[in-house]
Motif scaffolding. Sequence first.
Motif, PDB file in Angstrom:
ATOM      1  N   SER A  35      29.548  12.875  48.899  1.00 31.73           N
ATOM      2  CA  SER A  35      28.562  12.044  49.627  1.00 31.73           C
ATOM      3  C   SER A  35      28.943  10.381  49.635  1.00 31.73           C
ATOM      4  O   SER A  35      29.582   9.976  48.925  1.00 31.73           O
ATOM      5  CB  SER A  35      26.999  11.994  49.282  1.00 31.73           C
ATOM      6  N   PRO A  36      28.517   9.639  50.703  1.00 28.03           N
ATOM      7  CA  PRO A  36      28.625   8.016  50.676  1.00 28.03           C
ATOM      8  C   PRO A  36      28.195   7.395  49.709  1.00 28.03           C
ATOM      9  O   PRO A  36      26.742   7.808  49.265  1.00 28.03           O
ATOM     10  CB  PRO A  36      28.307   7.726  51.960  1.00 28.03           C
ATOM     11  N   VAL A  37      28.902   6.606  48.792  1.00 31.34           N
ATOM     12  CA  VAL A  37      28.488   5.852  47.873  1.00 31.34           C
ATOM     13  C   VAL A  37      28.584   4.452  48.345  1.00 31.34           C
ATOM     14  O   VAL A  37      29.357   3.929  48.823  1.00 31.34           O
ATOM     15  CB  VAL A  37      29.334   6.099  46.596  1.00 31.34           C
ATOM     16  N   HIS A  38      27.361   3.686  47.743  1.00 33.92           N
ATOM     17  CA  HIS A  38      27.379   2.038  47.879  1.00 33.92           C
ATOM     18  C   HIS A  38      27.200   1.581  46.635  1.00 33.92           C
ATOM     19  O   HIS A  38      26.220   1.931  45.795  1.00 33.92           O
ATOM     20  CB  HIS A  38      26.269   1.939  48.826  1.00 33.92           C
ATOM     21  N   GLY A  39      27.756   0.525  46.497  1.00 33.00           N
ATOM     22  CA  GLY A  39      27.568  -0.241  45.116  1.00 33.00           C
ATOM     23  C   GLY A  39      28.665   0.194  44.069  1.00 33.00           C
ATOM     24  O   GLY A  39      29.803   0.588  44.524  1.00 33.00           O
ATOM     25  N   ASP A  40      28.456   0.335  42.835  1.00 34.20           N
ATOM     26  CA  ASP A  40      29.160   0.807  41.801  1.00 34.20           C
ATOM     27  C   ASP A  40      29.641   2.226  41.852  1.00 34.20           C
ATOM     28  O   ASP A  40      28.676   3.158  41.221  1.00 34.20           O
ATOM     29  CB  ASP A  40      28.575   0.366  40.439  1.00 34.20           C
ATOM     30  N   ALA A  41      30.748   2.459  42.201  1.00 34.62           N
ATOM     31  CA  ALA A  41      31.153   3.945  42.150  1.00 34.62           C
ATOM     32  C   ALA A  41      31.187   4.772  41.000  1.00 34.62           C
ATOM     33  O   ALA A  41      30.925   5.811  40.810  1.00 34.62           O
ATOM     34  CB  ALA A  41      32.617   4.117  42.979  1.00 34.62           C
ATOM     35  N   ASP A  42      31.506   3.973  39.779  1.00 40.93           N
ATOM     36  CA  ASP A  42      31.618   4.553  38.447  1.00 40.93           C
ATOM     37  C   ASP A  42      30.262   4.940  37.939  1.00 40.93           C
ATOM     38  O   ASP A  42      30.014   5.875  37.508  1.00 40.93           O
ATOM     39  CB  ASP A  42      32.272   3.394  37.498  1.00 40.93           C
ATOM     40  N   LEU A  43      29.313   3.968  38.392  1.00 37.88           N
ATOM     41  CA  LEU A  43      27.952   4.375  37.855  1.00 37.88           C
ATOM     42  C   LEU A  43      27.460   5.532  38.662  1.00 37.88           C
ATOM     43  O   LEU A  43      26.605   6.400  38.254  1.00 37.88           O
ATOM     44  CB  LEU A  43      26.923   3.074  38.022  1.00 37.88           C
ATOM     45  N   GLU A  67      26.579  -6.121  28.906  1.00 40.58           N
ATOM     46  CA  GLU A  67      27.921  -6.363  29.675  1.00 40.58           C
ATOM     47  C   GLU A  67      27.434  -6.859  31.145  1.00 40.58           C
ATOM     48  O   GLU A  67      28.489  -6.944  31.786  1.00 40.58           O
ATOM     49  CB  GLU A  67      28.631  -5.022  29.334  1.00 40.58           C
ATOM     50  N   GLY A  68      26.220  -6.706  31.480  1.00 39.90           N
ATOM     51  CA  GLY A  68      26.100  -6.827  33.108  1.00 39.90           C
ATOM     52  C   GLY A  68      25.134  -5.883  33.786  1.00 39.90           C
ATOM     53  O   GLY A  68      24.553  -5.052  33.097  1.00 39.90           O
ATOM     54  N   THR A  69      25.236  -6.116  34.955  1.00 42.20           N
ATOM     55  CA  THR A  69      24.276  -5.299  35.756  1.00 42.20           C
ATOM     56  C   THR A  69      24.858  -4.423  37.035  1.00 42.20           C
ATOM     57  O   THR A  69      25.912  -5.042  37.456  1.00 42.20           O
ATOM     58  CB  THR A  69      23.036  -5.972  36.645  1.00 42.20           C
ATOM     59  N   ARG A  70      24.647  -3.113  36.893  1.00 46.16           N
ATOM     60  CA  ARG A  70      25.169  -2.461  37.998  1.00 46.16           C
ATOM     61  C   ARG A  70      24.277  -1.661  38.854  1.00 46.16           C
ATOM     62  O   ARG A  70      23.224  -1.151  38.129  1.00 46.16           O
ATOM     63  CB  ARG A  70      26.340  -1.435  37.290  1.00 46.16           C
ATOM     64  N   THR A  71      24.428  -1.361  40.048  1.00 48.12           N
ATOM     65  CA  THR A  71      23.656  -0.713  40.992  1.00 48.12           C
ATOM     66  C   THR A  71      24.431   0.362  41.875  1.00 48.12           C
ATOM     67  O   THR A  71      25.566  -0.055  42.293  1.00 48.12           O
ATOM     68  CB  THR A  71      22.738  -1.405  41.681  1.00 48.12           C
ATOM     69  N   ALA A  72      23.709   1.365  42.374  1.00 45.65           N
ATOM     70  CA  ALA A  72      24.614   2.131  43.107  1.00 45.65           C
ATOM     71  C   ALA A  72      23.595   2.988  43.950  1.00 45.65           C
ATOM     72  O   ALA A  72      22.482   3.386  43.457  1.00 45.65           O
ATOM     73  CB  ALA A  72      25.581   3.085  42.351  1.00 45.65           C
ATOM     74  N   THR A  73      23.893   3.661  45.184  1.00 47.40           N
ATOM     75  CA  THR A  73      23.180   4.571  45.758  1.00 47.40           C
ATOM     76  C   THR A  73      24.102   5.593  46.239  1.00 47.40           C
ATOM     77  O   THR A  73      25.380   5.272  46.350  1.00 47.40           O
ATOM     78  CB  THR A  73      22.394   4.136  47.123  1.00 47.40           C
ATOM     79  N   ILE A  74      23.630   6.821  46.316  1.00 46.32           N
ATOM     80  CA  ILE A  74      24.161   7.935  47.048  1.00 46.32           C
ATOM     81  C   ILE A  74      23.531   8.520  48.161  1.00 46.32           C
ATOM     82  O   ILE A  74      22.390   8.706  47.886  1.00 46.32           O
ATOM     83  CB  ILE A  74      24.722   9.072  45.967  1.00 46.32           C
ATOM     84  N   GLY A  75      23.996   8.391  49.275  1.00 46.62           N
ATOM     85  CA  GLY A  75      23.465   9.236  50.472  1.00 46.62           C
ATOM     86  C   GLY A  75      22.648   8.238  51.157  1.00 46.62           C
ATOM     87  O   GLY A  75      21.994   8.705  51.976  1.00 46.62           O
ATOM     88  N   THR A  76      22.423   7.180  50.866  1.00 46.68           N
ATOM     89  CA  THR A  76      21.774   5.938  51.454  1.00 46.68           C
ATOM     90  C   THR A  76      21.813   4.731  51.124  1.00 46.68           C
ATOM     91  O   THR A  76      22.792   4.466  50.165  1.00 46.68           O
ATOM     92  CB  THR A  76      19.988   6.152  51.119  1.00 46.68           C
ATOM     93  N   PRO A  77      21.690   3.731  52.133  1.00 40.75           N
ATOM     94  CA  PRO A  77      22.105   2.353  51.819  1.00 40.75           C
ATOM     95  C   PRO A  77      21.705   1.656  50.253  1.00 40.75           C
ATOM     96  O   PRO A  77      20.975   2.120  49.799  1.00 40.75           O
ATOM     97  CB  PRO A  77      21.659   1.540  53.002  1.00 40.75           C
TER      98      PRO A  77
END
Length: 362
Positions: A35-43, A67-77
Amino acid sequence: MNRRRLATVMTAFAVVGALVGALLRPGTGSIDENSPVHGDADLAAQALGHLSTNGIYALSIAEVSPEGTRTATIGTPLDGAFEIGSVSRPITGLLYAEAVERGEVRPETTLSEIFELGEAEAGEVTLEELSQHRSGLPRLPVSLTLLLDSYRWLLLGHNPYREEPADVVEDLRGASVGEKDPAYSNLGFAALGLALAETAGMPYPELVESRLAQPLGLDTFYVPEHGEGAEHPQAVSGRAASGRVQAPWDSSGYAPAGGVRADAESMATLAQALLAEEAPGPSALEPAAEYDEANQIGAGWLSREEHGREITWHNGQTGGFSTWIGLDRESGTAVFISAASGRPVDDAGRALLLEAGRSSDA
């Protein structure tokens, strides 16, 4: 109709509704590793490693650590706005704690000091009791209307919470107050949020905007008006685990108990502020009373020990979304995860938070 008979009828309706709902299941469409990933692919990959994605149709994740902030979504913007359900309760808890700090209310302020409740038993319930789920109020008012609305949700995916604020006040007038033992109450947290809004002289959505979203710069963190839950351009469509689209749970009356929508970035920003004690009403996170065998409670926020760490957390579920947020304040880590699904994401959230903690310790 007496309470026992009504409860029996409600159970029968629930069983029939669930069976009919199963027969009406739509097809597939769950997210997976393709599925399409937006943001941090590792997260995103890390989150997928902790989930069975069958029955999950979109996912939003945020992680905060030293260490910082990570965000990601899968299947939506990435800016998709998810219903966070009962995670709205600790949000209301923050607003309550801040209102106490402002001197607008006191922990011992009763509902009868804010609303016209006459001789209703609920009039003697205090705001502190509401904030700690020990008001003695029922989870929801027992009525034929609730029964029919619940059946429409089970069968058709409609919003079962159609009440306006005035309806919640009317529910309070007719509610029986039981023992003041800890017990989860949608009615109680709706009453708390509406009481804060009444005292502040503004609707609850405006209270959230003016005292939380604006000061912290939460760009996509809002309470939709009744009937407008799907109209925001970033609103993600909720789905049951079966895949059936669910109507937004955008009740005006019960918004303080479950009406907030947010995206991953806004929840990450909120978590950062909570960890830094820079959010309004930080005392809401402090354990103040026993909740159950595993948890203590502050103002809406639960605390428990997980693998030797004290986790401050809450989960939430609506017809089309499941959500979990947790903070390890000692290690300075936090995780938010929300799915367009009826499948709980609590275990995945806890696993991600424990991993974030170990990562920051390394």
